[in-house]
Design an enzyme around this catalytic site. Sequence first.
Site, PDB file in Angstrom:
ATOM      1  N   LYS A   1      24.875  27.748  47.883  1.00  0.00           N
ATOM      2  CA  LYS A   1      25.996  28.611  47.485  1.00  0.00           C
ATOM      3  C   LYS A   1      27.332  27.925  47.802  1.00  0.00           C
ATOM      4  CE  LYS A   1      23.769  32.002  45.637  1.00  0.00           C
ATOM      5  NZ  LYS A   1      23.937  32.377  44.231  1.00  0.00           N
TER       6      LYS A   1
ATOM      7  N   TYR B   1      19.696  28.050  51.263  1.00  0.00           N
ATOM      8  CA  TYR B   1      20.403  29.004  50.391  1.00  0.00           C
ATOM      9  C   TYR B   1      21.914  28.856  50.557  1.00  0.00           C
ATOM     10  CZ  TYR B   1      22.116  33.543  48.669  1.00  0.00           C
ATOM     11  OH  TYR B   1      22.810  34.535  48.015  1.00  0.00           O
TER      12      TYR B   1
HETATM   13  N1  LIG Z   1      22.015  41.128  47.189  1.00  0.00           N
HETATM   14  C1  LIG Z   1      22.975  40.648  47.966  1.00  0.00           C
HETATM   15  O1  LIG Z   1      23.366  41.249  48.980  1.00  0.00           O
HETATM   16  C2  LIG Z   1      23.642  39.349  47.611  1.00  0.00           C
HETATM   17  C3  LIG Z   1      24.612  38.847  48.499  1.00  0.00           C
HETATM   18  C4  LIG Z   1      25.256  37.663  48.178  1.00  0.00           C
HETATM   19  C5  LIG Z   1      24.957  37.000  47.003  1.00  0.00           C
HETATM   20  N2  LIG Z   1      24.001  37.485  46.171  1.00  0.00           N
HETATM   21  C6  LIG Z   1      23.742  36.737  44.932  1.00  0.00           C
HETATM   22  O2  LIG Z   1      23.681  37.652  43.848  1.00  0.00           O
HETATM   23  C7  LIG Z   1      22.822  37.131  42.829  1.00  0.00           C
HETATM   24  C8  LIG Z   1      21.773  38.170  42.470  1.00  0.00           C
HETATM   25  O3  LIG Z   1      21.028  38.452  43.641  1.00  0.00           O
HETATM   26  P1  LIG Z   1      20.110  39.748  43.782  1.00  0.00           P
HETATM   27  O4  LIG Z   1      20.369  40.286  45.123  1.00  0.00           O
HETATM   28  O5  LIG Z   1      20.253  40.608  42.590  1.00  0.00           O
HETATM   29  O6  LIG Z   1      18.677  39.044  43.817  1.00  0.00           O
HETATM   30  P2  LIG Z   1      17.260  39.514  43.227  1.00  0.00           P
HETATM   31  O7  LIG Z   1      17.194  40.995  43.105  1.00  0.00           O
HETATM   32  O8  LIG Z   1      16.237  38.814  44.042  1.00  0.00           O
HETATM   33  O9  LIG Z   1      17.286  38.887  41.756  1.00  0.00           O
HETATM   34  C9  LIG Z   1      17.292  37.481  41.599  1.00  0.00           C
HETATM   35  C10 LIG Z   1      17.392  37.231  40.116  1.00  0.00           C
HETATM   36  O10 LIG Z   1      17.442  35.817  39.913  1.00  0.00           O
HETATM   37  C11 LIG Z   1      16.506  35.514  38.897  1.00  0.00           C
HETATM   38  N3  LIG Z   1      16.044  34.158  38.989  1.00  0.00           N
HETATM   39  C12 LIG Z   1      15.500  33.520  40.049  1.00  0.00           C
HETATM   40  N4  LIG Z   1      15.172  32.259  39.706  1.00  0.00           N
HETATM   41  C13 LIG Z   1      15.509  32.113  38.408  1.00  0.00           C
HETATM   42  C14 LIG Z   1      15.411  31.060  37.489  1.00  0.00           C
HETATM   43  N5  LIG Z   1      14.884  29.870  37.810  1.00  0.00           N
HETATM   44  N6  LIG Z   1      15.866  31.255  36.226  1.00  0.00           N
HETATM   45  C15 LIG Z   1      16.391  32.437  35.862  1.00  0.00           C
HETATM   46  N7  LIG Z   1      16.511  33.486  36.686  1.00  0.00           N
HETATM   47  C16 LIG Z   1      16.070  33.318  37.949  1.00  0.00           C
HETATM   48  C17 LIG Z   1      15.371  36.499  39.132  1.00  0.00           C
HETATM   49  O11 LIG Z   1      14.535  36.528  37.998  1.00  0.00           O
HETATM   50  P3  LIG Z   1      12.917  36.732  38.099  1.00  0.00           P
HETATM   51  O12 LIG Z   1      12.683  38.207  37.958  1.00  0.00           O
HETATM   52  O13 LIG Z   1      12.392  35.933  36.962  1.00  0.00           O
HETATM   53  O14 LIG Z   1      12.475  36.212  39.439  1.00  0.00           O
HETATM   54  C18 LIG Z   1      16.191  37.761  39.338  1.00  0.00           C
HETATM   55  O15 LIG Z   1      16.643  38.299  38.116  1.00  0.00           O
HETATM   56  C19 LIG Z   1      22.234  35.840  43.400  1.00  0.00           C
HETATM   57  O16 LIG Z   1      23.000  34.745  42.950  1.00  0.00           O
HETATM   58  C20 LIG Z   1      22.404  36.009  44.898  1.00  0.00           C
HETATM   59  O17 LIG Z   1      22.459  34.789  45.566  1.00  0.00           O
HETATM   60  C21 LIG Z   1      23.329  38.643  46.454  1.00  0.00           C
END
Ligand SMILES: NC(=O)c1ccc[n+]([C@@H]2O[C@H](COP(=O)([O-])OP(=O)(O)OC[C@H]3O[C@@H](n4cnc5c(N)ncnc54)[C@H](OP(=O)(O)O)[C@@H]3O)[C@@H](O)[C@H]2O)c1
Length: 251
Positions: A170, A166
């Site tokens: 990133k 991961y």
């Molecule tokens: N949460 C945190 O603390 C945090 C921290 C740093 C960075 N981030 C970044 O923030 C972003 C959102 O994360 P989140 O925490 O909201 O994660 P999340 O709740 O797990 O949501 C992940 C999203 O990505 C979508 N996704 C995964 N594979 C995909 C694909 N092949 N095509 C299209 N959509 C896809 C999922 O869709 P499905 O429903 O279809 O699976 C879902 O909408 C990510 O880039 C993550 O790396 C999050």
Amino acid sequence: MASYVIVGASRGIGYKYLQILSANPDNIVIGLARNPVPVQEKLRGEGISNVHVLQGDLTDNASLVAAAKEVSQITGGSLDHLIVNGAYLSDSTQFISPSEFKGKEDLLVSELNSSMAANVVGAIYSINAFIDLSKKSEIKKIIIISSGAADLDLIAAGSWTGAVPYCISKAAVNLLAVKYAVEFKTDGIIFLALSPGLVATEQNNNLETNPTFKGPISMEESVTSMLEVIQKLTIKESGSFLSHHGDKNWL
Ligand SMILES: NC(=O)c1ccc[n+]([C@@H]2O[C@H](COP(=O)([O-])OP(=O)(O)OC[C@H]3O[C@@H](n4cnc5c(N)ncnc54)[C@H](OP(=O)(O)O)[C@@H]3O)[C@@H](O)[C@H]2O)c1
């Protein structure tokens, strides 16, 4: 009136973007999801009727090209903001350090491939699909959601050795943002790798790098802060890797 496409908008931070952006009726808000129907139903259930939800998978270039065509019809041929949010999170490798992949080579290769396919190749597919629409915008902003977990200084200062695939993916999108920024500088397109902070969704990680850390922020706070950063962004910062505070403070 400003237009937004959120790639990976089905849940978590991506869905929060749809909720917050659609509260302003002047915005044109378009979410891409692998499976649009449940997202449309959820929005309807919340009384949100001004969001377009289209099919789009980060690992399927044709789906993103087709979505861009539909977006062009909705917006009249341009796109102000592209936010590539979706990601493969590689949950199974969250607590595996680099050396602990010894004997787990198949897992290493498959998780690295999945992470790179969705998070890096998917970002390139998304940007390439929408770049012509971006060129026709006055605003021209393209954001790749990254993570503070890819900040080299933060990693070096901490003790968290996990989430190798991961974090590599990133770190790669941070580099990608610079490459695109250089390529499209004369077109005036502004690129940013943007960390959302440590956000209260399903994916929360390393809490050990800052003893004053109070816990994850809400999705509301994360997205509101990121939108402020995006709003203030100028061509001078194109190619940067910034936090939701607009600096290098990742928490
Ligand atoms: N949460 C945190 O603390 C945090 C921290 C740093 C960075 N981030 C970044 O923030 C972003 C959102 O994360 P989140 O925490 O909201 O994660 P999340 O709740 O797990 O949501 C992940 C999203 O990505 C979508 N996704 C995964 N594979 C995909 C694909 N092949 N095509 C299209 N959509 C896809 C999922 O869709 P499905 O429903 O279809 O699976 C879902 O909408 C990510 O880039 C993550 O790396 C999050």
